[in-house]
Write an enzyme that holds these catalytic residues in place. Structure first.
Site, PDB file in Angstrom:
ATOM      1  N   ARG B  51       0.840  -1.187   0.000  1.00  0.00           N
ATOM      2  CA  ARG B  51       0.000   0.000   0.000  1.00  0.00           C
ATOM      3  C   ARG B  51       0.882   1.246   0.000  1.00  0.00           C
ATOM      4  NH1 ARG B  51      -2.199  -0.139   6.305  1.00  0.00           N
ATOM      5  NH2 ARG B  51      -0.129  -0.144   7.208  1.00  0.00           N
ATOM      6  N   ASP B  53       0.573   5.429   1.397  1.00  0.00           N
ATOM      7  CA  ASP B  53      -0.232   6.258   2.291  1.00  0.00           C
ATOM      8  C   ASP B  53      -0.940   7.389   1.546  1.00  0.00           C
ATOM      9  OD1 ASP B  53       0.224   4.904   4.622  1.00  0.00           O
ATOM     10  OD2 ASP B  53       1.915   6.148   5.254  1.00  0.00           O
ATOM     11  N   TYR B 111      12.150   3.971  -4.412  1.00  0.00           N
ATOM     12  CA  TYR B 111      11.351   5.140  -4.063  1.00  0.00           C
ATOM     13  C   TYR B 111      12.135   6.409  -4.380  1.00  0.00           C
ATOM     14  CZ  TYR B 111       8.001   2.400  -1.236  1.00  0.00           C
ATOM     15  OH  TYR B 111       7.036   1.523  -0.793  1.00  0.00           O
ATOM     16  N   ARG B 199      10.134   7.691   4.463  1.00  0.00           N
ATOM     17  CA  ARG B 199       9.854   9.045   4.979  1.00  0.00           C
ATOM     18  C   ARG B 199      10.649   9.344   6.248  1.00  0.00           C
ATOM     19  NH1 ARG B 199       3.519   9.049   5.291  1.00  0.00           N
ATOM     20  NH2 ARG B 199       3.959  10.972   6.459  1.00  0.00           N
TER      21      ARG B 199
END
Lengths: 246, 246
Positions: B51, B53, B111, B199
């Site tokens: 998933r 966010d 990412y 993050r």
């Protein structure tokens, strides 16, 4: 009383255009709300170089307003940006003489129109470019057609029908077509633009680019002074007001 | 029954993340709605590589689903894109063997995290980059710190507290910091990532870049296995899931 000139940028996606309209979120409303708050409730009116339509963007819109606050001019930019929503940014603020007028002093403008010709348009470009579904127009033909637009003409053919402007003579100084990877940019400069003029030119040149209209046809379109002879009005979200000349 | 693998891109701005949640607009919901409609009401479930966010973007998310329709695989991409909202685009569809699984077959991911270091952030970048208010970090220090992260470690220090994952050992293959004009990109590849890991790494490296944390501190942070020793979780809208390796 001092007159300040500000250069601003905005993402038009979430605005019902520049100009105040009852019940709508507009760029002018956001600017006036913030300025009025800064002036402790004294209503501050903002004048722009011209309005932009719903969804149209600006990277170099110019406004002016009058103030009796003693804040140094170099502090205005940050003071405004702190309070403005993030889809409007003030790029520069300078003091100007009281005879400067954001609209009446305009000598010319530059607009940009962007088509995205990727096979699948990036979702990040959906509000900022026109999706051509992978169609790549013939820019040589578009450039040939653009030559007919350069110079001084009565541009009634490129003016939305619902306008009150009488004198439709304008001068187009340049009209460039540039590829930026898979995006085609039309960059147009002139001494003034009629209502929807850039979008109608974009829509007409697009028809030339995909072979639906001959480049030489532009001459007849302009001479006709008939809006119906030109192409469709291209969508608003591909359009950027980029620079205002004074 | 055939299994199809699709690579998709989405602008996370208007989604409450990838995964279905009651009452929320999510990427999975939009995909399943369109696929279920294509299958004349037969509920089609979609499985993603993982998933993302709320507000997090993807340029290379991967999903799989099973279908008994006889539509040729090369027709799926257009059929889906015609019906999907424009903030989700299908980039590629291919048939895979029935033992392919979008989540369990993942070998690694890449990412990207983007900071915008312009003095005034362009309004067009507000949902896609982190506004540093003109602060330009020291990327040499960030690179020194990044060297401690490379390799195989227990990354408990970079994992959000509210997770049920037991094994927190992961391998980071590369971590690059690249300037693209006035935007700083962190590009990170590894065999897997814990919840919020990218993050938290971004937030910790940022503190190094602005001198709030010494590059050598990263060694102690990782060894502590303590989330509280690392930096803040950087905001979601600077993050992009860029590639999934199988």
């Amino acid at each position: 009383m001092r007159r300040l000139k500000a250069t601003i940028s905005y993402d038009g996606t979430s605005f019902s255009g520049y100009q105040v309209q009852p019940g709508e979120r507009t760029v002018q409303l956001e600017l006036e709300n913030v300025l009025t708050k800064m002036h402790k409730g004294q209503m501050i009116r903002v004048t722009a170089s011209g309005r932009t339509d719903s969804k149209v963007h600006a990277t170099g819109q110019v406004i002016h307003f009058d103030t009796n606050l003693s804040i140094p001019v170099e502090r205005y930019q940050k003071a405004l940006n702190v309070q403005l929503p993030r889809d409007i940014r003030v790029l520069e603020v300078e003091e100007v003489s009281s005879d400067f007028h954001a609209r009446f002093s305009v000598k010319g403008k530059r607009y940009r129109y962007i088509w995205n010709c990727e096979d699948v348009q990036s979702p990040f470009r959906r509000n900022y470019t026109i999706d051509t579904n992978g169609v790549k127009p013939d820019t040589n033909k578009m450039k040939d057609a653009a030559n007919h637009i350069l110079g001084t003409h009565d541009f009634s053919c490129f003016c939305a029908a619902n306008t009150s402007v009488v004198d439709k003579v304008r001068t187009i100084h340049s009209l460039e077509l540039e590829w930026h990877q898979e995006e085609l940019h039309m960059v147009i400069e002139g001494n003034g633009f009629l209502y929807n003029m850039v979008r109608i030119i974009a829509g007409t040149l697009w028809e030339v680019g995909i072979g639906k209209r001959d480049p030489s046809n532009l001459k007849a379109v302009i001479e006709s002074m008939d809006r119906n002879k030109a192409g469709k009005t291209a969508p608003p979200y591909g359009l950027y007001l980029e620079k205002v000349y004074y």
